[in-house]
Design an enzyme around this catalytic site. Structure first.
Site, PDB file in Angstrom:
ATOM      1  N   ASP A  39       0.847  -1.198   0.000  1.00  8.20           N
ATOM      2  CA  ASP A  39       0.000   0.000   0.000  1.00  8.20           C
ATOM      3  C   ASP A  39       0.879   1.242   0.000  1.00  8.20           C
ATOM      4  O   ASP A  39       2.109   1.144   0.105  1.00  8.20           O
ATOM      5  CB  ASP A  39      -0.967  -0.004   1.191  1.00  8.20           C
ATOM      6  CG  ASP A  39      -0.257  -0.091   2.529  1.00  8.20           C
ATOM      7  OD1 ASP A  39       0.619   0.756   2.800  1.00  8.20           O
ATOM      8  OD2 ASP A  39      -0.589  -1.007   3.322  1.00  8.20           O
ATOM      9  N   LYS A  61      -5.280   2.117   0.023  1.00  7.97           N
ATOM     10  CA  LYS A  61      -6.547   2.769   0.360  1.00  7.97           C
ATOM     11  C   LYS A  61      -6.257   4.268   0.439  1.00  7.97           C
ATOM     12  O   LYS A  61      -5.881   4.783   1.490  1.00  7.97           O
ATOM     13  CB  LYS A  61      -7.080   2.247   1.696  1.00  7.97           C
ATOM     14  CG  LYS A  61      -7.318   0.748   1.707  1.00  7.97           C
ATOM     15  CD  LYS A  61      -7.738   0.252   3.085  1.00  7.97           C
ATOM     16  CE  LYS A  61      -7.914  -1.253   3.078  1.00  7.97           C
ATOM     17  NZ  LYS A  61      -8.278  -1.781   4.409  1.00  7.97           N
ATOM     18  N   MET A 176      -4.287   8.346  12.392  1.00  2.25           N
ATOM     19  CA  MET A 176      -5.502   8.363  11.555  1.00  2.25           C
ATOM     20  C   MET A 176      -6.490   9.426  12.025  1.00  2.25           C
ATOM     21  O   MET A 176      -7.706   9.205  12.026  1.00  2.25           O
ATOM     22  CB  MET A 176      -6.169   6.977  11.549  1.00  2.25           C
ATOM     23  CG  MET A 176      -5.259   5.874  11.053  1.00  2.25           C
ATOM     24  SD  MET A 176      -6.083   4.283  10.836  1.00  2.25           S
ATOM     25  CE  MET A 176      -6.523   3.889  12.514  1.00  2.25           C
TER      26      MET A 176
END
Length: 253
Positions: A39, A61, A176
Site C-alpha cells: 500500500d 486505500k 488516523m
C-alpha cells in the site's frame, strides 16, 4: 496428479515509510517473496529489492481516492498462498498497531494458510522522533498513549477514554486523525485539557516532502488545514512538543 503445496503469508511492517527503517527480517522476506501486496504507506523504494518476476499488487486505500476493500485484500492473500506462493503483505508502520494486520492474520488462519508477522517500527513512535519530538521526558511526561482518531470523542463508536486522556499527565499520540483533528482537539479541551497545551502534526514522517506543523491544541487544527496537511499524518499533544528539539539533518550534522 499431486496437489500443489500451499504457500504462506508474511505480514511485513515497514516503518513510517522510510526505507532505512525497514528491518533486516522484512528485507529478507521481500527478497524471497513470489507475490507482494503493498500500500502507499509502505516504503515503496524497497520494492526494488524483490526478485525479477515477483508479482506486485497495489492494494492501497487512498484518502478520498481508490479504495481496496479489506475483504478483497484478505481474499488475494489466501488466493495467492493457495497457489503455492510465498506472499508478503507489505505495510507501513506495524501490522498490529491500528492496521488490519490482525484481520489479515485471522483470514489466512481460517483458510488454513500458514501466516507469520515481522513487526515494523511503529509510526506512532518513529514519526515523532524523526521530527525531534520525544514522547516521554523526565519531569514533563512519564507516559504516552497512542489512540486511533478515525472517530472523534463524541462518536458512538469511540472506545477511548478521552476524559482520562484530557486530565492525565502523559503525551497523546493520535494516528488516523487528520479528518477529525478539530473535533478531537475541541473534545479534549472540553474535557479539561489546557487550551495552551503544545501540539504538533507530523505528515509523511521519514518520507520526501515531510512536514511538521506546531502550535497548541487550540490552534493546531486551523494551522494544519491552512498548510493542507493530508494523511498519512500523526498528531502529538503534550508538553514534550514544547521542547523544540530539532532533528539532525540527513547523513550527519
Amino acid at each position: 496428479m499431486s496437489e500443489v503445496a500451499s504457500g504462506r503469508v508474511i505480514l511485513v511492517g515497514a516503518g513510517p515509510g522510510d526505507p532505512d527503517l525497514l528491518t533486516i527480517g522484512g528485507l529478507k522476506a521481500l527478497r524471497r517473496a513470489d507475490v507482494v501486496l503493498y500500500d502507499h504507506l509502505a516504503p515503496l523504494a524497497s520494492l526494488d529489492e524483490v526478485r525479477p518476476g515477483t508479482v506486485l499488487v497495489d492494494v492501497g486505500k487512498l484518502p478520498r481516492g481508490r479504495q481496496t476493500a479489506q475483504e478483497d485484500i484478505n481474499a488475494l492473500l489466501v488466493e495467492h498462498a493457495r497457489s503455492g506462493a510465498t506472499v508478503v503483505r507489505f505495510k507501513g508502520g506495524d501490522p498490529f498497531v491500528f492496521g488490519r494486520g490482525s484481520e489479515e492474520w485471522q483470514a489466512c488462519a481460517a483458510a488454513g494458510i500458514a501466516v507469520e508477522v515481522i513487526p515494523g517500527v511503529s509510526s506512532a513512535i518513529a514519526g515523532p522522533e524523526l521530527a525531534g519530538i520525544p514522547l516521554t521526558h523526565r519531569g514533563l511526561s512519564q507516559s504516552f498513549t497512542v489512540v486511533s482518531g478515525h472517530v472523534g470523542p463524541d462518536h458512538p463508536g469511540s472506545l477511548v477514554d478521552w476524559q482520562g486522556l484530557a486530565t492525565g499527565a502523559g503525551t497523546i499520540v493520535i494516528l488516523m486523525g487528520v479528518a477529525n483533528l478539530a473535533e478531537i482537539c475541541e473534545g479534549l479541551i472540553l474535557r479539561g485539557l489546557g487550551v495552551d497545551t503544545p501540539a504538533a502534526i507530523v505528515a509523511r514522517a521519514g518520507m520526501p516532502g515531510s512536514q511538521v506543523i506546531t502550535g497548541t491544541v487550540t490552534t493546531l487544527p486551523a494551522l494544519a488545514a491552512e498548510a493542507g496537511i493530508e494523511p498519512p499524518a500523526l498528531t502529538v499533544i503534550g508538553a514534550v512538543v514544547g521542547l523544540g528539539l530539532a532533528p539532525a539533518p540527513p547523513n550527519g550534522p
